[in-house]
Motif scaffolding. Sequence first.
Motif, PDB file in Angstrom:
ATOM      1  N   LEU A 149       0.752  -1.287   0.085  1.00 44.55           N
ATOM      2  CA  LEU A 149      -0.031   0.107   0.036  1.00 44.55           C
ATOM      3  C   LEU A 149       0.781   1.481  -0.118  1.00 44.55           C
ATOM      4  N   GLN A 150       2.056   1.044   0.456  1.00 45.70           N
ATOM      5  CA  GLN A 150       2.854   2.180   0.367  1.00 45.70           C
ATOM      6  C   GLN A 150       3.333   2.619  -1.183  1.00 45.70           C
ATOM      7  N   LEU A 151       3.913   1.480  -1.880  1.00 39.18           N
ATOM      8  CA  LEU A 151       4.236   1.623  -3.183  1.00 39.18           C
ATOM      9  C   LEU A 151       3.145   1.382  -4.277  1.00 39.18           C
ATOM     10  N   GLY A 152       1.992   1.014  -3.763  1.00 44.12           N
ATOM     11  CA  GLY A 152       0.762   1.012  -4.691  1.00 44.12           C
ATOM     12  C   GLY A 152       1.191  -0.320  -5.754  1.00 44.12           C
ATOM     13  N   ASN A 153       2.185  -1.166  -5.689  1.00 42.07           N
ATOM     14  CA  ASN A 153       2.421  -2.325  -6.417  1.00 42.07           C
ATOM     15  C   ASN A 153       1.951  -3.657  -5.881  1.00 42.07           C
ATOM     16  N   CYS A 154       1.585  -4.355  -7.224  1.00 44.87           N
ATOM     17  CA  CYS A 154       1.105  -5.783  -6.537  1.00 44.87           C
ATOM     18  C   CYS A 154       2.331  -6.835  -7.132  1.00 44.87           C
ATOM     19  N   TYR A 155       2.258  -7.751  -6.122  1.00 41.89           N
ATOM     20  CA  TYR A 155       3.382  -8.732  -6.658  1.00 41.89           C
ATOM     21  C   TYR A 155       2.751 -10.068  -6.328  1.00 41.89           C
ATOM     22  N   VAL A 156       2.698 -11.122  -7.441  1.00 40.53           N
ATOM     23  CA  VAL A 156       2.542 -12.617  -7.120  1.00 40.53           C
ATOM     24  C   VAL A 156       3.491 -13.578  -7.120  1.00 40.53           C
ATOM     25  N   ILE A 157       3.067 -14.518  -6.319  1.00 39.07           N
ATOM     26  CA  ILE A 157       3.916 -15.618  -5.992  1.00 39.07           C
ATOM     27  C   ILE A 157       3.152 -16.765  -5.846  1.00 39.07           C
ATOM     28  N   PRO A 158       3.675 -18.237  -6.191  1.00 37.36           N
ATOM     29  CA  PRO A 158       3.088 -19.258  -5.605  1.00 37.36           C
ATOM     30  C   PRO A 158       2.794 -19.527  -4.252  1.00 37.36           C
ATOM     31  N   GLU A 217       0.601  -1.644 -11.218  1.00 42.63           N
ATOM     32  CA  GLU A 217       1.647  -2.536 -11.789  1.00 42.63           C
ATOM     33  C   GLU A 217       1.815  -3.661 -11.030  1.00 42.63           C
ATOM     34  N   THR A 218       1.878  -4.524 -11.749  1.00 43.31           N
ATOM     35  CA  THR A 218       1.789  -6.036 -10.976  1.00 43.31           C
ATOM     36  C   THR A 218       3.028  -6.867 -11.476  1.00 43.31           C
ATOM     37  N   PHE A 219       3.763  -7.521 -10.622  1.00 42.75           N
ATOM     38  CA  PHE A 219       5.247  -8.252 -10.825  1.00 42.75           C
ATOM     39  C   PHE A 219       4.868  -9.852 -10.351  1.00 42.75           C
ATOM     40  N   ARG A 220       5.602 -10.520 -10.904  1.00 42.10           N
ATOM     41  CA  ARG A 220       6.021 -11.702 -10.648  1.00 42.10           C
ATOM     42  C   ARG A 220       7.301 -11.919  -9.770  1.00 42.10           C
ATOM     43  N   LEU A 221       6.896 -12.758  -8.625  1.00 40.42           N
ATOM     44  CA  LEU A 221       8.172 -13.051  -7.718  1.00 40.42           C
ATOM     45  C   LEU A 221       8.576 -14.294  -7.651  1.00 40.42           C
ATOM     46  N   GLN A 222       9.782 -14.290  -7.168  1.00 35.11           N
ATOM     47  CA  GLN A 222      10.503 -15.871  -6.850  1.00 35.11           C
ATOM     48  C   GLN A 222      11.391 -15.588  -5.617  1.00 35.11           C
ATOM     49  N   ARG A 223      11.314 -16.814  -4.972  1.00 37.57           N
ATOM     50  CA  ARG A 223      12.248 -16.789  -3.803  1.00 37.57           C
ATOM     51  C   ARG A 223      13.888 -16.786  -4.128  1.00 37.57           C
ATOM     52  N   ARG A 224      14.363 -15.898  -3.474  1.00 37.83           N
ATOM     53  CA  ARG A 224      15.887 -15.619  -3.878  1.00 37.83           C
ATOM     54  C   ARG A 224      16.644 -16.833  -3.756  1.00 37.83           C
ATOM     55  N   ASP A 225      16.134 -17.846  -2.631  1.00 34.55           N
ATOM     56  CA  ASP A 225      17.127 -19.166  -2.539  1.00 34.55           C
ATOM     57  C   ASP A 225      16.549 -20.047  -3.797  1.00 34.55           C
ATOM     58  N   VAL A 249       5.433 -14.930  12.956  1.00 42.42           N
ATOM     59  CA  VAL A 249       5.203 -13.744  12.067  1.00 42.42           C
ATOM     60  C   VAL A 249       6.298 -13.796  11.080  1.00 42.42           C
ATOM     61  N   VAL A 250       5.987 -13.450   9.829  1.00 37.17           N
ATOM     62  CA  VAL A 250       6.632 -13.617   8.633  1.00 37.17           C
ATOM     63  C   VAL A 250       7.099 -12.196   8.341  1.00 37.17           C
ATOM     64  N   GLU A 251       8.401 -12.012   7.702  1.00 38.00           N
ATOM     65  CA  GLU A 251       9.077 -10.906   6.998  1.00 38.00           C
ATOM     66  C   GLU A 251       9.130 -11.186   5.812  1.00 38.00           C
ATOM     67  N   THR A 252       8.157 -10.832   4.802  1.00 40.73           N
ATOM     68  CA  THR A 252       8.306 -10.785   3.287  1.00 40.73           C
ATOM     69  C   THR A 252       9.220  -9.608   2.807  1.00 40.73           C
ATOM     70  N   LYS A 253      10.537  -9.920   2.349  1.00 37.00           N
ATOM     71  CA  LYS A 253      11.316  -8.867   1.937  1.00 37.00           C
ATOM     72  C   LYS A 253      11.122  -8.899   0.271  1.00 37.00           C
ATOM     73  N   ILE A 254      10.540  -7.860  -0.448  1.00 38.29           N
ATOM     74  CA  ILE A 254      10.602  -7.895  -1.935  1.00 38.29           C
ATOM     75  C   ILE A 254      11.486  -6.972  -2.494  1.00 38.29           C
ATOM     76  N   CYS A 255      12.359  -7.289  -3.326  1.00 36.34           N
ATOM     77  CA  CYS A 255      13.476  -6.622  -4.062  1.00 36.34           C
ATOM     78  C   CYS A 255      13.361  -6.661  -5.538  1.00 36.34           C
ATOM     79  N   GLN A 256      13.646  -5.425  -5.740  1.00 35.11           N
ATOM     80  CA  GLN A 256      13.480  -5.005  -7.488  1.00 35.11           C
ATOM     81  C   GLN A 256      14.644  -4.373  -8.035  1.00 35.11           C
ATOM     82  N   GLN A 257      15.274  -4.619  -9.006  1.00 30.83           N
ATOM     83  CA  GLN A 257      16.302  -3.848  -9.529  1.00 30.83           C
ATOM     84  C   GLN A 257      15.765  -2.767 -10.221  1.00 30.83           C
TER      85      GLN A 257
END
Length: 257
Positions: A149-158, A217-225, A249-257
């Motif tokens: 909600l801060q960026l206004g972007n959507c991210y989708v992952i399995p 704006e919607t992006f596809r994610l993949q786990r870094r590992d 509790v889970v911290e989901t860190k989303i990184c984008q170049q």
Amino acid sequence: MVKIAFNSPFAQKDEPKKEAAEALVADKDPEIATHGGGSSSGRCLLTLLGLAFILAGVVVGGACIYKYFMPKTCSYFQHKVYRGEMCYFENENRDRAVEPYFLPIAEEADIREDDNIAIIDVPVPKFSDSDPAAIVHDFDRLLTAYLDLQLGNCYVIPLNTSIVMPPRNLMDLFAKLATGSYLPQTYLVREEMVVTEEIDNVSDLGIFIYQLCVGKETFRLQRRDQITGLQKRSVENCHSIRHFENSFVVETKICQQ
């Protein structure tokens, strides 16, 4: 002078016809006249009844169409919304001799067991630098969508079923948290995601994720590992979302170049 007058034979013939017509008008049955007015009132009544049936059909038909097409797009507030709160500590505190410092985290959850969906609302945190978010877990399509909600972007992952409880278990968890008597002190699990590509069409992701991400704006994610090769983290822009769909509790860190 004597005037001689005579009547035309045609006038004599027309006079009896005129008298007969006047007699018919005078002797007209009053019941017939009354019946003609009643027939007009009956037609009006039938017309009104017909219009009433048509209107009722339109209303009932519209309600049926709405019920058929809108069960999964109805308002968020038409479902029971659970509110829960947990306290957690950072993993780094585990090995320290000092007493761990617990941070509170609160969420609201709209859990729709019939639709196999969980919608999580993460408000602005009070004691961390993570972002507020709306999260959809679709157990039918096995997808998770994060709306930062801060960026206004959507991210989708399995969907990660090892972290996210199924709807029934999640409902039981939030029901206990909602009582206020159950306030677990738990820990933080970290996961890191990387943006791999932009999704141009979100209509194939299911109605719930579509509603969350349409127009954004919607992006596809993949786990870094799960990504092979060298990752240049220094040039990435990362944001974190802290949430819980389990007893931790889970911290989901989303990184984008």
